[in-house]
Write an enzyme that holds these catalytic residues in place. Sequence first.
Site, PDB file in Angstrom:
ATOM      1  N   ASN A  10       0.792  -1.264  -0.009  1.00 57.31           N
ATOM      2  CA  ASN A  10       0.042  -0.006   0.033  1.00 57.31           C
ATOM      3  C   ASN A  10       0.868   1.227   0.058  1.00 57.31           C
ATOM      4  O   ASN A  10       1.620   1.547   1.028  1.00 57.31           O
ATOM      5  CB  ASN A  10      -0.737  -0.140   1.479  1.00 57.31           C
ATOM      6  CG  ASN A  10      -1.586   1.339   1.543  1.00 57.31           C
ATOM      7  OD1 ASN A  10      -1.633   2.014   0.734  1.00 57.31           O
ATOM      8  ND2 ASN A  10      -2.001   1.349   2.722  1.00 57.31           N
ATOM      9  N   TRP A  11       0.939   1.835  -1.072  1.00 59.78           N
ATOM     10  CA  TRP A  11       1.797   3.045  -1.434  1.00 59.78           C
ATOM     11  C   TRP A  11       1.423   4.434  -0.794  1.00 59.78           C
ATOM     12  O   TRP A  11       2.208   5.335  -0.648  1.00 59.78           O
ATOM     13  CB  TRP A  11       2.284   3.181  -2.653  1.00 59.78           C
ATOM     14  CG  TRP A  11       2.874   2.201  -3.506  1.00 59.78           C
ATOM     15  CD1 TRP A  11       3.422   0.938  -2.938  1.00 59.78           C
ATOM     16  CD2 TRP A  11       3.505   2.104  -4.868  1.00 59.78           C
ATOM     17  NE1 TRP A  11       4.082   0.143  -3.636  1.00 59.78           N
ATOM     18  CE2 TRP A  11       3.989   0.829  -4.979  1.00 59.78           C
ATOM     19  CE3 TRP A  11       3.513   2.914  -5.825  1.00 59.78           C
ATOM     20  CZ2 TRP A  11       4.838   0.500  -6.039  1.00 59.78           C
ATOM     21  CZ3 TRP A  11       3.956   2.579  -7.242  1.00 59.78           C
ATOM     22  CH2 TRP A  11       4.646   1.215  -6.986  1.00 59.78           C
ATOM     23  N   LYS A  12       0.216   4.113  -0.175  1.00 60.69           N
ATOM     24  CA  LYS A  12      -0.340   5.399   0.465  1.00 60.69           C
ATOM     25  C   LYS A  12      -0.274   6.742  -0.374  1.00 60.69           C
ATOM     26  O   LYS A  12      -0.385   6.551  -1.649  1.00 60.69           O
ATOM     27  CB  LYS A  12       0.026   5.663   1.822  1.00 60.69           C
ATOM     28  CG  LYS A  12       0.002   4.285   2.478  1.00 60.69           C
ATOM     29  CD  LYS A  12       0.043   4.534   4.054  1.00 60.69           C
ATOM     30  CE  LYS A  12       0.028   2.948   5.004  1.00 60.69           C
ATOM     31  NZ  LYS A  12      -0.237   3.223   6.418  1.00 60.69           N
ATOM     32  N   HIS A  95      -9.429   0.956   5.154  1.00 62.97           N
ATOM     33  CA  HIS A  95      -8.425   1.069   5.518  1.00 62.97           C
ATOM     34  C   HIS A  95      -8.303   1.946   6.944  1.00 62.97           C
ATOM     35  O   HIS A  95      -9.215   2.783   6.787  1.00 62.97           O
ATOM     36  CB  HIS A  95      -7.392   1.607   4.666  1.00 62.97           C
ATOM     37  CG  HIS A  95      -5.679   2.010   5.281  1.00 62.97           C
ATOM     38  ND1 HIS A  95      -5.426   2.581   5.890  1.00 62.97           N
ATOM     39  CD2 HIS A  95      -4.901   0.843   5.172  1.00 62.97           C
ATOM     40  CE1 HIS A  95      -3.997   2.322   6.517  1.00 62.97           C
ATOM     41  NE2 HIS A  95      -3.814   1.489   5.693  1.00 62.97           N
ATOM     42  N   GLU A  97      -6.890   4.377   8.093  1.00 66.50           N
ATOM     43  CA  GLU A  97      -6.648   5.829   7.825  1.00 66.50           C
ATOM     44  C   GLU A  97      -7.847   6.099   7.250  1.00 66.50           C
ATOM     45  O   GLU A  97      -8.200   7.473   7.354  1.00 66.50           O
ATOM     46  CB  GLU A  97      -5.476   5.908   6.801  1.00 66.50           C
ATOM     47  CG  GLU A  97      -4.146   5.893   7.617  1.00 66.50           C
ATOM     48  CD  GLU A  97      -3.031   5.401   6.816  1.00 66.50           C
ATOM     49  OE1 GLU A  97      -3.126   5.468   5.615  1.00 66.50           O
ATOM     50  OE2 GLU A  97      -2.063   4.770   7.515  1.00 66.50           O
ATOM     51  N   GLU A 167      -5.283  -5.050  10.495  1.00 62.35           N
ATOM     52  CA  GLU A 167      -4.390  -4.175  10.757  1.00 62.35           C
ATOM     53  C   GLU A 167      -4.592  -3.360  12.101  1.00 62.35           C
ATOM     54  O   GLU A 167      -5.532  -2.503  11.940  1.00 62.35           O
ATOM     55  CB  GLU A 167      -4.594  -3.354   9.511  1.00 62.35           C
ATOM     56  CG  GLU A 167      -4.202  -3.538   8.336  1.00 62.35           C
ATOM     57  CD  GLU A 167      -3.682  -2.869   7.247  1.00 62.35           C
ATOM     58  OE1 GLU A 167      -2.320  -3.087   6.819  1.00 62.35           O
ATOM     59  OE2 GLU A 167      -4.142  -1.668   7.029  1.00 62.35           O
ATOM     60  N   GLY A 173       2.256   2.131  10.800  1.00 68.49           N
ATOM     61  CA  GLY A 173       3.124   3.342  10.740  1.00 68.49           C
ATOM     62  C   GLY A 173       3.918   3.538  12.087  1.00 68.49           C
ATOM     63  O   GLY A 173       4.361   4.653  12.084  1.00 68.49           O
ATOM     64  N   SER A 213       3.126  -2.286  10.499  1.00 66.58           N
ATOM     65  CA  SER A 213       4.884  -2.385  10.703  1.00 66.58           C
ATOM     66  C   SER A 213       5.596  -3.753  10.188  1.00 66.58           C
ATOM     67  O   SER A 213       6.338  -4.242  10.953  1.00 66.58           O
ATOM     68  CB  SER A 213       5.164  -1.785  11.954  1.00 66.58           C
ATOM     69  OG  SER A 213       4.520  -0.506  12.459  1.00 66.58           O
ATOM     70  N   GLY A 234       2.615  -1.057   4.370  1.00 68.17           N
ATOM     71  CA  GLY A 234       2.666   0.142   4.174  1.00 68.17           C
ATOM     72  C   GLY A 234       4.379   0.613   3.837  1.00 68.17           C
ATOM     73  O   GLY A 234       4.692   0.528   2.660  1.00 68.17           O
ATOM     74  N   GLY A 235       4.848   1.230   4.862  1.00 61.25           N
ATOM     75  CA  GLY A 235       6.099   1.887   4.597  1.00 61.25           C
ATOM     76  C   GLY A 235       7.239   0.861   4.151  1.00 61.25           C
ATOM     77  O   GLY A 235       7.811   1.449   3.164  1.00 61.25           O
TER      78      GLY A 235
HETATM   79  P1  PGA Z   1       2.766   0.219   7.505  1.00 58.69           P
HETATM   80  O1  PGA Z   1       1.292   0.282   7.080  1.00 58.69           O
HETATM   81  O2  PGA Z   1       3.242  -1.291   7.222  1.00 58.69           O
HETATM   82  O3  PGA Z   1       3.336   1.608   7.361  1.00 58.69           O
HETATM   83  O4  PGA Z   1       2.582   0.113   9.157  1.00 58.69           O
HETATM   84  C1  PGA Z   1       0.120  -0.881   6.922  1.00 58.69           C
HETATM   85  C2  PGA Z   1      -0.809  -0.158   6.092  1.00 58.69           C
HETATM   86  O5  PGA Z   1      -1.326   0.808   6.637  1.00 58.69           O
HETATM   87  O6  PGA Z   1      -1.353  -0.932   5.446  1.00 58.69           O
END
Ligand code: PGA
Length: 250
Positions: A10-12, A95, A97, A167, A173, A213, A234-235
């Site tokens: 997930n490149w956000k 998600h 967020e 998640e 994050g 993470s 994500g990251g």
């Molecule tokens: P993260 O994000 O790996 O940066 O914790 C995961 C996600 O939000 O899908």
Amino acid sequence: MSRSYYIAGNWKMYKTRPEAADLAKALVAGLRGGKHKYLVAPGFTLIETVAPIVKGTNIRLGAQNCAAEEQGAHTGEVSVLQLKDLGVETIILGHSERRHVYKEDDALINKKVKLALQHGFELILCVGETLDEREAGRAEAVCETQTVEGLKGVAAGDLNRVVIAYEPVWAIGTGKTATPEDADTIHAYVRQVIAKLYGQGAAEKMIIQYGGSVKPENAAQLMAKENIDGALVGGASLKTETFVPIAQFG
Ligand code: PGA
């Protein structure tokens, strides 16, 4: 276990088109011959750039969200028709967020789930508790509600196009990862929720990714757990040096 591993990036809201093209090309090279299932979900403006690069490879093309309506006067939203036109196959919905920053509730997410399925997409439905909810002993209940409400009205025959991502909000994050044991407990619980809704066979087949993470250092331990079938990253999905080792684990 008959389920196959599925690793999604997930490149956000990161990357410009040239950066996205570079990353996509490097991932295509890095994951060639990889033994698991893969997906990248770039931001909307990057999809058209990434689409031809991943087309025909073992990396599927995803989007991070979609509107709850097919089309219409919805300023700033992106429709399933537009995503289909770009070659998107999978949509990430619910998600954390979207839930917590943009206040999407279960009813809205459910509308998106049904619309996406109706248009032939696969989806990754994210569920997960906040730290307060975990500390109050409500992690299972929150994930159950989000799963039940998110899938309301989804036919059993469409379930093979649904993946769930657990998640925990406090792990996203933050660098804090759920222990493999804690994550597996919730995964097993969510699988039971699916069993109650759709039967044991459907539950056994359901891919449940862990997200929060995930790094090269913890990916293998997480995915060694019985109920953890992959990762939503994500990251660490923003660099080949971190995504490829996660995606090639095992
Ligand atoms: P993260 O994000 O790996 O940066 O914790 C995961 C996600 O939000 O899908």
